[in-house]
Design a protein around this motif. Structure first.
Motif, PDB file in Angstrom:
ATOM      1  N   ASP A 119      30.124   1.275 -13.595  1.00 35.41           N
ATOM      2  CA  ASP A 119      30.040   2.473 -14.429  1.00 35.41           C
ATOM      3  C   ASP A 119      29.027   3.406 -13.777  1.00 35.41           C
ATOM      4  N   LEU A 120      29.505   4.306 -12.925  1.00 36.24           N
ATOM      5  CA  LEU A 120      28.589   5.194 -12.223  1.00 36.24           C
ATOM      6  C   LEU A 120      27.950   6.200 -13.170  1.00 36.24           C
ATOM      7  N   GLY A 121      28.623   6.492 -14.279  1.00 35.28           N
ATOM      8  CA  GLY A 121      27.994   7.365 -15.258  1.00 35.28           C
ATOM      9  C   GLY A 121      26.721   6.745 -15.815  1.00 35.28           C
ATOM     10  N   ALA A 122      26.788   5.448 -16.122  1.00 38.09           N
ATOM     11  CA  ALA A 122      25.599   4.738 -16.607  1.00 38.09           C
ATOM     12  C   ALA A 122      24.538   4.665 -15.514  1.00 38.09           C
ATOM     13  N   ALA A 123      24.964   4.489 -14.262  1.00 40.82           N
ATOM     14  CA  ALA A 123      24.012   4.467 -13.154  1.00 40.82           C
ATOM     15  C   ALA A 123      23.313   5.813 -13.018  1.00 40.82           C
ATOM     16  N   LEU A 124      24.056   6.895 -13.243  1.00 44.67           N
ATOM     17  CA  LEU A 124      23.470   8.231 -13.162  1.00 44.67           C
ATOM     18  C   LEU A 124      22.420   8.423 -14.259  1.00 44.67           C
ATOM     19  N   ILE A 125      22.706   7.915 -15.454  1.00 44.29           N
ATOM     20  CA  ILE A 125      21.737   7.996 -16.551  1.00 44.29           C
ATOM     21  C   ILE A 125      20.490   7.188 -16.207  1.00 44.29           C
ATOM     22  N   ALA A 126      20.696   5.997 -15.604  1.00 46.38           N
ATOM     23  CA  ALA A 126      19.550   5.168 -15.217  1.00 46.38           C
ATOM     24  C   ALA A 126      18.695   5.877 -14.172  1.00 46.38           C
ATOM     25  N   LEU A 127      19.330   6.554 -13.228  1.00 47.18           N
ATOM     26  CA  LEU A 127      18.594   7.313 -12.213  1.00 47.18           C
ATOM     27  C   LEU A 127      17.767   8.412 -12.865  1.00 47.18           C
ATOM     28  N   PRO A 181       0.805  -1.233   0.000  1.00 49.44           N
ATOM     29  CA  PRO A 181       0.000   0.000   0.000  1.00 49.44           C
ATOM     30  C   PRO A 181       0.834   1.276   0.000  1.00 49.44           C
ATOM     31  N   ILE A 182       2.112   1.170  -0.221  1.00 53.44           N
ATOM     32  CA  ILE A 182       3.004   2.330  -0.266  1.00 53.44           C
ATOM     33  C   ILE A 182       3.257   2.690  -1.725  1.00 53.44           C
ATOM     34  N   ASP A 183       2.992   3.938  -2.090  1.00 56.31           N
ATOM     35  CA  ASP A 183       3.184   4.364  -3.470  1.00 56.31           C
ATOM     36  C   ASP A 183       4.674   4.516  -3.774  1.00 56.31           C
ATOM     37  N   VAL A 184       5.157   3.779  -4.756  1.00 55.43           N
ATOM     38  CA  VAL A 184       6.536   3.895  -5.230  1.00 55.43           C
ATOM     39  C   VAL A 184       6.510   4.643  -6.550  1.00 55.43           C
ATOM     40  N   ALA A 185       7.130   5.811  -6.571  1.00 56.60           N
ATOM     41  CA  ALA A 185       7.030   6.692  -7.734  1.00 56.60           C
ATOM     42  C   ALA A 185       7.866   6.204  -8.910  1.00 56.60           C
ATOM     43  N   ALA A 186       9.007   5.567  -8.632  1.00 56.54           N
ATOM     44  CA  ALA A 186       9.887   5.123  -9.714  1.00 56.54           C
ATOM     45  C   ALA A 186      10.810   4.034  -9.194  1.00 56.54           C
ATOM     46  N   THR A 187      11.179   3.120 -10.087  1.00 53.04           N
ATOM     47  CA  THR A 187      12.170   2.090  -9.771  1.00 53.04           C
ATOM     48  C   THR A 187      13.287   2.146 -10.803  1.00 53.04           C
ATOM     49  N   ILE A 188      14.491   1.846 -10.356  1.00 55.22           N
ATOM     50  CA  ILE A 188      15.679   1.825 -11.217  1.00 55.22           C
ATOM     51  C   ILE A 188      16.432   0.546 -10.913  1.00 55.22           C
ATOM     52  N   ARG A 189      17.027  -0.074 -11.923  1.00 53.57           N
ATOM     53  CA  ARG A 189      17.769  -1.318 -11.714  1.00 53.57           C
ATOM     54  C   ARG A 189      19.213  -1.150 -12.181  1.00 53.57           C
ATOM     55  N   VAL A 190      20.147  -1.587 -11.326  1.00 58.39           N
ATOM     56  CA  VAL A 190      21.579  -1.601 -11.646  1.00 58.39           C
ATOM     57  C   VAL A 190      22.043  -3.048 -11.494  1.00 58.39           C
ATOM     58  N   ASP A 191      22.339  -3.709 -12.611  1.00 54.44           N
ATOM     59  CA  ASP A 191      22.716  -5.126 -12.607  1.00 54.44           C
ATOM     60  C   ASP A 191      24.234  -5.241 -12.715  1.00 54.44           C
ATOM     61  N   LEU A 192      24.849  -5.871 -11.718  1.00 57.20           N
ATOM     62  CA  LEU A 192      26.308  -5.994 -11.685  1.00 57.20           C
ATOM     63  C   LEU A 192      26.798  -7.371 -12.110  1.00 57.20           C
ATOM     64  N   HIS A 193      25.919  -8.206 -12.663  1.00 62.07           N
ATOM     65  CA  HIS A 193      26.323  -9.568 -13.008  1.00 62.07           C
ATOM     66  C   HIS A 193      27.499  -9.594 -13.990  1.00 62.07           C
ATOM     67  N   GLY A 194      27.554  -8.657 -14.903  1.00 62.53           N
ATOM     68  CA  GLY A 194      28.640  -8.640 -15.877  1.00 62.53           C
ATOM     69  C   GLY A 194      29.861  -7.884 -15.424  1.00 62.53           C
ATOM     70  N   SER A 195      29.858  -7.418 -14.200  1.00 58.46           N
ATOM     71  CA  SER A 195      30.964  -6.606 -13.711  1.00 58.46           C
ATOM     72  C   SER A 195      32.120  -7.487 -13.244  1.00 58.46           C
ATOM     73  N   ALA A 196      33.325  -6.994 -13.452  1.00 58.18           N
ATOM     74  CA  ALA A 196      34.515  -7.666 -12.935  1.00 58.18           C
ATOM     75  C   ALA A 196      35.055  -6.932 -11.711  1.00 58.18           C
ATOM     76  N   GLY A 197      34.159  -6.237 -11.016  1.00 59.52           N
ATOM     77  CA  GLY A 197      34.570  -5.479  -9.834  1.00 59.52           C
ATOM     78  C   GLY A 197      34.462  -3.987 -10.018  1.00 59.52           C
ATOM     79  N   GLN A 198      34.126  -3.562 -11.235  1.00 56.53           N
ATOM     80  CA  GLN A 198      33.990  -2.140 -11.512  1.00 56.53           C
ATOM     81  C   GLN A 198      32.519  -1.786 -11.752  1.00 56.53           C
TER      82      GLN A 198
END
Length: 360
Positions: free
Chosen positions: A112-120, A93-110
């Motif tokens: 890309d915060l720039g891409a995360a910023l675009i996703a936000l 019953p809580i209104d969630v205005a937006a959801t964003i997903r950051v998937d790290l499965h393909g990451s080797a430990g790094q």
């Protein structure tokens, strides 16, 4: 004769689709729903945010236990994407205005915060089209790290570029017209040319204040976004500060919209021995106290450990909900094996889908 479509995934040697086999995980869904309600109460509190953070929720467990499927299903649940007869019932019953997903499965430990910023930014576009202060800072940053490239588009639309142009037009004040900044340039590069012209004006006139409802010192920060990063040095610490501006703009809306960011496969951050990307994620989450981050991984987050000197923000006072010793509801939940009921349900579904000769 029953003919199975070739894309159905059903046949000799095939496995049932994970969505079909997913069982209720009622404990996890109740914990998540309760966390949404608690965070909503936190957003509605008056006063400054302080230094303690309660905006991260962790579900952890061994590999293959179903954390990714759980994360995706929780996102579908709060978006109303589950069937009416689903075991979890109606969305929380809580209104969630937006959801964003950051998937790290393909990451080797790094990360890309720039891409995360675009996703936000793409995610909060569902709340409103323009985020003037953030958009200018991001456009200045983008022009520095991606010279010659237009601003990114969302789902094939140039809404970010259009929003930047409108914001610059509103912010000009006595600096002149938009044509003075862009010259004869048209097309997708217009917004980048405009932000460069605006930055040029600010460099020449350090005492200039934009006709924009921003915080004190924003003009100097805009110059930092244009001058400090480069294609070889994206300056992710600055990216976290830009994300903090988006958090600041969200907080100026009454009531503050509830935004949830899902970060999956967080254990990948430990592949980097220096844990640099984990430090950036730590900073990003700290800089956005009014955004709830739902993190799934194989291990607990030990950010409450004051000896983690590789983290900018650490200790039990900063992350009280992550600490083992803090009384009350923990923000870290173990995703363990299925209950006997859920295990039986999954076995029956798999048997029926694969037509296995297994009795009740």
């Amino acid at each position: 004769m029953r003919v199975v479509p070739p894309a159905s995934g059903v046949g000799p040697g095939s496995l049932p689709h994970r969505d079909y086999l997913f069982t209720n995980r009622d404990t996890e869904s109740r914990s998540f729903s309760g966390a949404l309600a608690a965070f909503r109460r936190l957003l509605d509190q008056e006063g400054d945010v302080g230094t303690a953070r309660g905006n991260v929720l962790v579900f952890y467990g061994v590999g293959g236990i179903g954390k990714t499927a759980l994360s995706a299903r929780l996102e579908d649940w709060i978006q109303g994407g589950l069937l009416d007869d689903d075991g979890w019932g109606a969305s929380p019953p809580i209104d969630v205005a937006a959801t964003i997903r950051v998937d790290l499965h393909g990451s080797a430990g790094q990360v890309d915060l720039g891409a995360a910023l675009i996703a936000l930014r793409s995610g909060v576009a569902r709340i409103r089209r323009r985020w003037p202060v953030f958009d200018l800072a991001f456009a200045a940053y983008w022009s520095a790290v991606r010279p010659g490239e237009p601003l990114p588009s969302f789902q094939g639309r140039d809404e970010l570029a259009n929003a930047v142009l409108e914001t610059i037009h509103d912010a000009l004040g006595d600096l002149g017209s938009l044509a003075d900044l862009t010259g004869a340039v048209t097309g997708s590069g217009l917004a980048i040319r405009a932000i460069r012209g605006l930055v040029h004006y600010l460099r020449q006139r350090r005492d200039t204040c934009l006709a924009l409802d921003a915080f004190d010192g924003f003009e100097s920060f805009l110059l930092r976004c244009a001058d400090e990063p480069s294609p070889v040095n994206p300056d992710f610490t600055l990216v976290c500060e830009i994300a903090g501006i988006l958090s600041w703009e969200l907080a100026r809306i009454t009531p503050c919209p509830l935004v949830v960011v899902f970060i999956d496969a967080a254990e990948r951050l430990t592949l980097d021995a220096r844990r640099t990307s984990e430090a950036y994620v730590n900073t990003l989450i700290y800089q956005m106290p009014n955004v709830l981050f739902f993190v799934t991984g194989r291990d607990r987050l030990d950010w409450y450990d004051g000896t983690r000197i590789d983290l900018p923000y650490r200790g039990p006072r900063t992350w009280p909900g992550l600490s083992l010793s803090t009384p009350g509801e923990s923000q870290q939940h173990l995703v363990s094996g299925l209950s006997p009921h859920d295990a039986r349900t999954m076995a029956i579904r798999g048997r029926d889908q694969l037509d296995l000769p297994v009795s009740d």
